[in-house]
Each structure stands twice: as structure tokens, then as C-alpha cells.
Enzyme design. Structure first.
Site, PDB file in Angstrom:
ATOM      1  N   GLU A 173     -20.037 -17.281  38.205  1.00 49.22           N
ATOM      2  CA  GLU A 173     -21.283 -16.822  37.581  1.00 49.22           C
ATOM      3  C   GLU A 173     -22.368 -17.909  37.589  1.00 49.22           C
ATOM      4  OE1 GLU A 173     -20.187 -15.236  33.747  1.00 49.22           O
ATOM      5  OE2 GLU A 173     -19.028 -13.604  34.643  1.00 49.22           O
ATOM      6  N   GLU A 256     -14.094 -10.031  38.157  1.00 47.12           N
ATOM      7  CA  GLU A 256     -13.974 -10.133  36.692  1.00 47.12           C
ATOM      8  C   GLU A 256     -14.791  -9.068  35.993  1.00 47.12           C
ATOM      9  OE1 GLU A 256     -14.712 -14.005  34.694  1.00 47.12           O
ATOM     10  OE2 GLU A 256     -15.649 -12.819  33.109  1.00 47.12           O
TER      11      GLU A 256
END
Length: 413
Positions: A173, A256
Site C-alpha cells: 500500500e 488483501e
């Protein structure tokens, strides 16, 4: 959907339709929850499964084991997570690349068990070691270009310590600013590292793993032709995003997501939402789906080690659609609230069907360019887990009963 009320006349009508379409009705055995209502919704559209129309390769379904933050899985929990016969059958375990090399080997025991059941391990990097970054901290900051070679060597050592990974991500991320272990990097910066060292990082690269599967971020990353050539898998998370088709010539992995950390993994509505989310990822052409923590109150396994409803829903995919299967064409949405995906491995056909409606349904199928003498149906509902039944095939047609708000997997004999 057409509602058929149970009665003598109605039953004649149903049987007549089945005969005309070469379908064989299946009465649930004692394992499959029986219809307790006064009506069955018969789906008018026959779902066609075409085994010759191949789509993406399926790499697997999995979850994360982040030892520093949740503790490792126990031996029994590893079996519950990864066994395709007695457990969920997860075939991917996602681990963290620690910022301290002394912790490299801690993930190996769980990785080894996942592999022993035919699965694989992938790893994501939340942060490079602080000394390799612009702010000399494990929180925030950016990887220094002068540290590219050192960081690649660090990833190589981790890959070796855990016994080999199917893929490694240099950034987790990178487009999302947080106050915990992290690196903030632009798509250009991630691509610069991969272009320079992607083939020296010990394992195939999965990248760029943006927070919200940001299409513009991914496109910017892929605009670096060298980085693209050194990237094996496009990876990302779907927080705040809906699965969509990426028009790229690379396998896409969803690495995820969790739906709601305040809702128990035993909540049936939440579990069925996850079933639909997995379907959406597969229908978008993606090859892997990885939940967040494997063991968590809101995860597939509870903190006490029990498989929760979410886990049984994931098992409907993970147990039967194993790594290397190929998704094939089928009628994906034959009626409101009904969602179907199909897969094959050699001559074996697997179909996963979701009924989000509040009524029992009869769902007809037709096989094309494939042969099967019958199927085993596994069904999970609010009150039953992976119960099995037999389904007969007549010609190329068959049909199944599905309880309200349920998920079924069909495996050809």
C-alpha cells in the site's frame, strides 16, 4: 425467477420442464438442508458451462499470517487453515518481510505446512529497514535510490530464509499514508526499484500493491517497460474499491481485504458478502484472492482456533479450486441474486454457485464441450457446513436444489 408453489399440479409442471431440458432434479439427502418453505423458485435460464472457453489461471485463495502483530498459527490451526480435506484448504499464505533480519525464519513453519498441502507463500514489505529510507524510520518515508541494491539483497536473504516464495512485493500500500510500519512511494518510485532490481530480489515480483487497486497508479507503474517486464503479477487491495477488469497482459492478484473488523467471522450475512466478493474477483479475471488475517475474530478462523462461517465459505472455493485450475466460461448471473463461476483441471469440472435470495431455488445447468457422469454437491448455509449430496447428469444437463442464502460447490465425478 418464476415462483412454483408445491402441489400436485406444480410438481407436474416442474418435471415437465426438466424433461424438456434434459435435466434431472435432485432431491436433497439428509445432509443438505431441506426446503422448509412452501415455494421453490425455479431459475428460468439454463446456466451453460463451456469447458472449451478458457479464461484466467487460478493461483489460489488464502490469508495472511503476520506473526509480529497477531502471533503465529498453532500446529492445529495450520491444519485447519491449509488442509483441503479437513480444513479450509487455503492454498496461499501471505507473510510480512520483517524490518529486522533476525526475524526472517519465524514464518517458515507456517509456510512449510501450507506448501505441504500443495499451497504457496507470498510476502509483502511494509517497510524496508530504516537505514535504507529517506527518514531513517520504519514508519513513512521512501526507499532511497542509493539503497536499491541493498534492499534487493535483503529481500533475497528473506526468500532464502523461508525456503522460497512464489512472489514477493517490495511495497505494501505505497499510496496510503499511515502511522504504522510503512513506506510512501509513488508508482514511478516503485517502478524505478523494480526496473533496477526486480530480477535480483530472490522471488518473482508482485506489485505495486496499492491500497484501493488504483487503476491510475497501476497504469503509471506499468508505463515503465522495464519494470513491467520484471513483474510477474499485478497485485493490489480492494479497500474502497470494487473488483474490475484490468486490461493488462499480466495475472492479477487481490492480495488483501477484509469486510468489517467489527463483525464476527461467524456472521452469516457477512460470510455471504465475502462469497460474492470472491466471485466478483474471479469474474473480473483475477487469479488469486487473499483475505487479511487468517486467525482473527472477523477472520476465517477464530482466536480460539475454530473454523468460522467465513472459513467455510472460503472453503467452498479453496478446497475444490486448487492452484493451476483454469476458470472457464459459464452463465455468470442467470437470475437476480444468483452468481456462478466455473473452473476445470484436465477433465474435472468445478462449479461454485451462490444463492443470495431468501427462497429455495432450483438451478438448471448444461455442459458444453465437457463430459461428466455426475457431480458431488457441497453446500454451506447458516446452519450447515460443507454437507454433501450426489447430482446425476442426463445427457449434458443437470440441476441442483439450493437452500436460501447458501453457497454450493459442484465437483464432477
Amino acid at each position: 425467477m418464476k415462483k412454483i408453489f408445491i402441489g400436485f399440479t406444480s410438481m407436474l409442471f416442474i418435471l415437465g420442464c426438466q424433461k424438456a431440458d434434459s435435466l434431472v432434479s435432485k432431491t436433497p439427502e439428509k445432509g443438505i438442508p431441506a426446503n422448509t418453505s412452501s415455494a421453490v423458485d425455479t431459475i428460468a435460464t439454463i446456466s451453460i458451462i463451456d469447458a472449451s472457453a478458457t479464461q484466467q489461471t487460478i493461483y489460489g485463495f488464502g490469508g495472511a499470517d503476520i506473526i509480529d502483530w497477531t502471533g503465529d498459527l498453532t500446529s492445529a490451526q495450520r491444519d485447519s487453515a491449509f488442509s483441503p480435506t479437513n480444513g479450509i484448504g487455503l492454498s496461499i499464505v501471505r507473510v510480512r518481510v520483517p524490518v529486522d533480519s533476525a526475524e526472517f525464519v519465524q514464518a517458515k513453519a507456517t509456510i512449510d505446512i501450507c506448501k505441504s498441502y500443495g499451497g504457496m507463500a507470498i510476502a509483502s514489505t511494509w517497510s524496508a529497514p530504516a537505514w535504507m529510507k529517506t527518514n531513517d524510520s520504519a514508519i513513512g518515508g521512501t526507499l532511497k535510490p542509493s539503497s536499491y541494491a541493498d534492499f534487493a539483497a535483503y529481500l533475497r536473504r528473506f526468500n532464502k530464509a523461508v525456503g522460497g516464495l512464489a512472489a514477493i512485493s517490495p511495497t505494501n500500500e505505497p499510496n496510503y499514508k499511515v502511522s504504522y510500519e510503512s513506506m510512501q512511494m509513488t508508482a514511478t518510485q516503485v517502478a524505478d526499484f523494480v526496473a533496477a532490481e526486480g530480477d535480483s530480489s530472490g522471488a518473482p515480483i508482485m506489485a505495486p500493491e496499492p491500497f484501493n487497486m488504483d487503476q491510475s497508479y497501476i497504469n503509471s507503474y506499468l508505463s515503465n517497460a522495464t519494470a513491467k517486464s520484471k513483474t510477474a503479477f499485478i497485485a493490489g487491495h480492494i479497500y474502497g474499491a470494487t473488483p474490475y477488469t484490468l486490461s493488462i497482459d499480466k495475472p492479477v492478484w487481490m492480495t488483501e481485504h477484509y469486510i468489517n473488523s467489527n463483525i464476527s467471522g461467524n456472521d452469516w450475512t457477512n460470510a455471504m458478502n465475502a462469497a460474492k466478493e470472491i466471485y466478483d474477483c474471479m469474474n473480473a479475471g483475477w487469479g488469486a484472492y487473499i483475505w487479511w488475517y487468517i486467525r482473527r475474530s472477523y477472520g476465517p478462523i477464530s482466536e480460539t482456533g475454530n473454523i468460522q462461517k467465513l472459513g467455510y465459505v472460503m472453503a467452498q472455493y479453496a478446497r475444490y479450486v486448487r492452484p493451476g485450475y483454469t476458470k472457464i466460461s459459464c452463465t455468470a448471473n442467470p437470475a437476480t441474486g444468483v452468481y456462478i463461476s466455473a473452473y476445470k483441471s484436465s477433465s474435472k469440472i468445478v462449479v461454485v454457485a451462490i444463492n443470495q435470495n431468501s427462497t429455495h431455488i432450483y438451478l438448471p445447468f448444461s455442459l458444453k464441450n465437457a463430459a461428466a457422469t455426475g457431480f458431488t454437491q457441497y453446500t454451506t448455509t447458516n446452519s450447515a457446513n460443507l454437507v454433501s449430496d450426489k447430482v446425476a447428469v442426463s445427457g449434458n444437463g443437470f440441476g441442483i436444489q439450493m437452500p436460501e442464502n447458501s453457497i454450493s460447490t459442484l465437483v464432477s465425478n
